[in-house]
Write a protein that holds these residues in place. Structure first.
Motif, PDB file in Angstrom:
ATOM      1  N   GLU A   1      37.815  27.040  52.978  1.00 56.94           N
ATOM      2  CA  GLU A   1      37.161  28.460  52.971  1.00 56.94           C
ATOM      3  C   GLU A   1      37.048  30.021  53.817  1.00 56.94           C
ATOM      4  OE1 GLU A   1      33.654  27.156  55.202  1.00 56.94           O
ATOM      5  OE2 GLU A   1      32.886  25.590  54.049  1.00 56.94           O
ATOM      6  N   ILE A   2      38.817  30.047  52.790  1.00 54.73           N
ATOM      7  CA  ILE A   2      39.178  31.591  53.313  1.00 54.73           C
ATOM      8  C   ILE A   2      39.534  31.800  51.606  1.00 54.73           C
ATOM      9  CG2 ILE A   2      41.114  32.803  53.467  1.00 54.73           C
ATOM     10  CD1 ILE A   2      41.031  30.994  56.075  1.00 54.73           C
ATOM     11  N   SER A   3      39.441  33.015  51.177  1.00 58.55           N
ATOM     12  CA  SER A   3      39.765  34.076  49.564  1.00 58.55           C
ATOM     13  C   SER A   3      40.213  35.128  50.016  1.00 58.55           C
ATOM     14  CB  SER A   3      38.179  33.805  48.768  1.00 58.55           C
ATOM     15  OG  SER A   3      37.329  34.032  49.625  1.00 58.55           O
ATOM     16  N   LEU A   4      40.294  35.671  48.556  1.00 57.94           N
ATOM     17  CA  LEU A   4      41.230  36.938  48.841  1.00 57.94           C
ATOM     18  C   LEU A   4      39.519  37.802  48.546  1.00 57.94           C
ATOM     19  CD1 LEU A   4      42.805  36.370  45.450  1.00 57.94           C
ATOM     20  CD2 LEU A   4      44.566  36.681  47.467  1.00 57.94           C
ATOM     21  N   ILE A   5      40.035  38.755  49.028  1.00 56.67           N
ATOM     22  CA  ILE A   5      39.243  40.181  49.496  1.00 56.67           C
ATOM     23  C   ILE A   5      37.864  40.420  48.069  1.00 56.67           C
ATOM     24  CG2 ILE A   5      39.749  40.670  51.600  1.00 56.67           C
ATOM     25  CD1 ILE A   5      40.988  43.292  49.618  1.00 56.67           C
ATOM     26  N   ALA A   6      37.254  40.270  48.235  1.00 53.13           N
ATOM     27  CA  ALA A   6      36.077  40.404  46.853  1.00 53.13           C
ATOM     28  C   ALA A   6      37.155  41.120  46.024  1.00 53.13           C
ATOM     29  CB  ALA A   6      34.914  40.625  46.975  1.00 53.13           C
ATOM     30  N   ASN A   7      37.420  42.674  46.385  1.00 55.34           N
ATOM     31  CA  ASN A   7      37.599  43.834  45.558  1.00 55.34           C
ATOM     32  C   ASN A   7      38.701  43.459  45.000  1.00 55.34           C
ATOM     33  OD1 ASN A   7      35.519  45.873  45.810  1.00 55.34           O
ATOM     34  ND2 ASN A   7      36.585  46.492  47.790  1.00 55.34           N
ATOM     35  N   LEU A   8      39.392  42.904  45.064  1.00 58.45           N
ATOM     36  CA  LEU A   8      40.873  42.029  44.499  1.00 58.45           C
ATOM     37  C   LEU A   8      40.764  41.117  43.758  1.00 58.45           C
ATOM     38  CD1 LEU A   8      44.238  42.068  44.509  1.00 58.45           C
ATOM     39  CD2 LEU A   8      43.771  40.695  46.338  1.00 58.45           C
ATOM     40  N   HIS A   9      40.242  40.199  43.900  1.00 54.90           N
ATOM     41  CA  HIS A   9      39.055  39.358  42.993  1.00 54.90           C
ATOM     42  C   HIS A   9      38.683  39.458  42.298  1.00 54.90           C
ATOM     43  CE1 HIS A   9      36.944  35.400  42.131  1.00 54.90           C
ATOM     44  NE2 HIS A   9      37.709  35.267  42.234  1.00 54.90           N
ATOM     45  N   LEU A  10      37.938  40.800  42.128  1.00 59.46           N
ATOM     46  CA  LEU A  10      37.814  41.617  41.204  1.00 59.46           C
ATOM     47  C   LEU A  10      38.366  41.460  40.014  1.00 59.46           C
ATOM     48  CD1 LEU A  10      34.438  42.311  39.367  1.00 59.46           C
ATOM     49  CD2 LEU A  10      34.890  43.977  40.658  1.00 59.46           C
ATOM     50  N   ILE A  11      38.941  42.579  39.906  1.00 63.69           N
ATOM     51  CA  ILE A  11      40.351  43.224  39.678  1.00 63.69           C
ATOM     52  C   ILE A  11      41.042  42.078  38.236  1.00 63.69           C
ATOM     53  CG2 ILE A  11      42.256  44.380  40.189  1.00 63.69           C
ATOM     54  CD1 ILE A  11      41.313  46.462  41.837  1.00 63.69           C
ATOM     55  N   LEU A  12      41.581  40.854  39.297  1.00 69.23           N
ATOM     56  CA  LEU A  12      42.359  39.610  39.131  1.00 69.23           C
ATOM     57  C   LEU A  12      41.299  39.527  37.466  1.00 69.23           C
ATOM     58  CD1 LEU A  12      43.606  37.949  42.391  1.00 69.23           C
ATOM     59  CD2 LEU A  12      44.826  39.211  40.232  1.00 69.23           C
ATOM     60  N   LYS A  13      39.943  39.079  38.298  1.00 68.71           N
ATOM     61  CA  LYS A  13      39.267  38.555  36.634  1.00 68.71           C
ATOM     62  C   LYS A  13      39.114  39.740  36.013  1.00 68.71           C
ATOM     63  CE  LYS A  13      35.451  37.265  39.719  1.00 68.71           C
ATOM     64  NZ  LYS A  13      34.514  36.947  40.218  1.00 68.71           N
ATOM     65  N   VAL A  14      39.104  40.224  35.834  1.00 70.76           N
ATOM     66  CA  VAL A  14      38.995  41.495  35.450  1.00 70.76           C
ATOM     67  C   VAL A  14      40.132  41.499  34.126  1.00 70.76           C
ATOM     68  CG1 VAL A  14      39.249  44.118  34.617  1.00 70.76           C
ATOM     69  CG2 VAL A  14      37.440  43.145  36.037  1.00 70.76           C
TER      70      VAL A  14
END
Length: 197
Positions: free
Chosen positions: A30-43
């Motif tokens: 239940e730990i993940s990368l911060i949402a902004n970094l996650h979004l950049i990786l998805k883009v």
């Protein structure tokens, strides 16, 4: 193979691996990368695949079929929306969810409260309470649902004995008096962690 093509392929594979590892760690711990970094990786993942499609389509290679999924999925979703509005809305919700930016409603040094995207047909409104961990990571420590869009101020939020207290003044329409009245409201959410004080 050109240097740019090699770079794009490395970016696509690296982001795919990071996103998969992040997904597994999120499910297990239940730990993940911060949402902004996650979004950049998805883009980066999506757009590298779109560009690579054009590199592999001429001359055609089988890997172009994989990269074509990223090019033609928005077209397929648009056609589904034209044929059947509900089916198109469901499919477009999936695509929009993939790139949906953070809707942060409150943030301080300890926590962040953000509204969870529910898609075009989703009910309003689900919120997540996120604990920041080690600068690059975050952990979901609570969730709550409220039938309205909420925006919080610094003084609205208190954490006491692992209970998040959210104090709000909400406007409600009184049909008998035909005007808005202010309601003093407190929402409580139990936190999953004992580390926050």
């Amino acid at each position: 193979m050109s240097k740019f093509k090699k770079l794009l392929l490395k970016i696509h594979i690296a982001t795919l691996i990071i996103l998969l590892i992040n997904f597994i760690i999120n499910v297990v711990f239940e730990i993940s990368l911060i949402a902004n970094l996650h979004l950049i990786l998805k883009v980066l993942f999506y757009f590298s695949a779109c560009i690579l499609f054009f590199y592999y389509v001429k001359p055609f290679k089988k890997i172009a079929l994989y990269f074509s999924l990223y090019i033609f999925s928005p077209v397929f979703i648009f056609i589904s929306w034209l044929i059947d509005g509900i089916m198109g809305a469901i499919l477009s919700s999936i695509l929009v969810f993939f790139f949906f930016p953070n809707d942060i409603r409150f943030e301080n040094e300890q926590i962040q409260i953000k509204k969870t995207p529910r898609g075009f047909l989703g009910a309003c409104c689900k919120y997540e309470v996120i604990e920041k961990k080690y600068f690059l990571f975050e952990r979901n420590i609570a969730e709550f649902q409220f039938e309205r869009n909420l925006n919080f101020k610094k003084n609205d939020i208190k954490i006491q004995d692992n209970i998040l207290q959210m104090h709000l003044i909400i406007k409600d329409y009184n049909e008998e008096k035909e005007h808005y009245i202010a309601k003093d409201t407190t929402i409580y959410a139990v936190l999953k962690t004992k580390s926050i004080k």
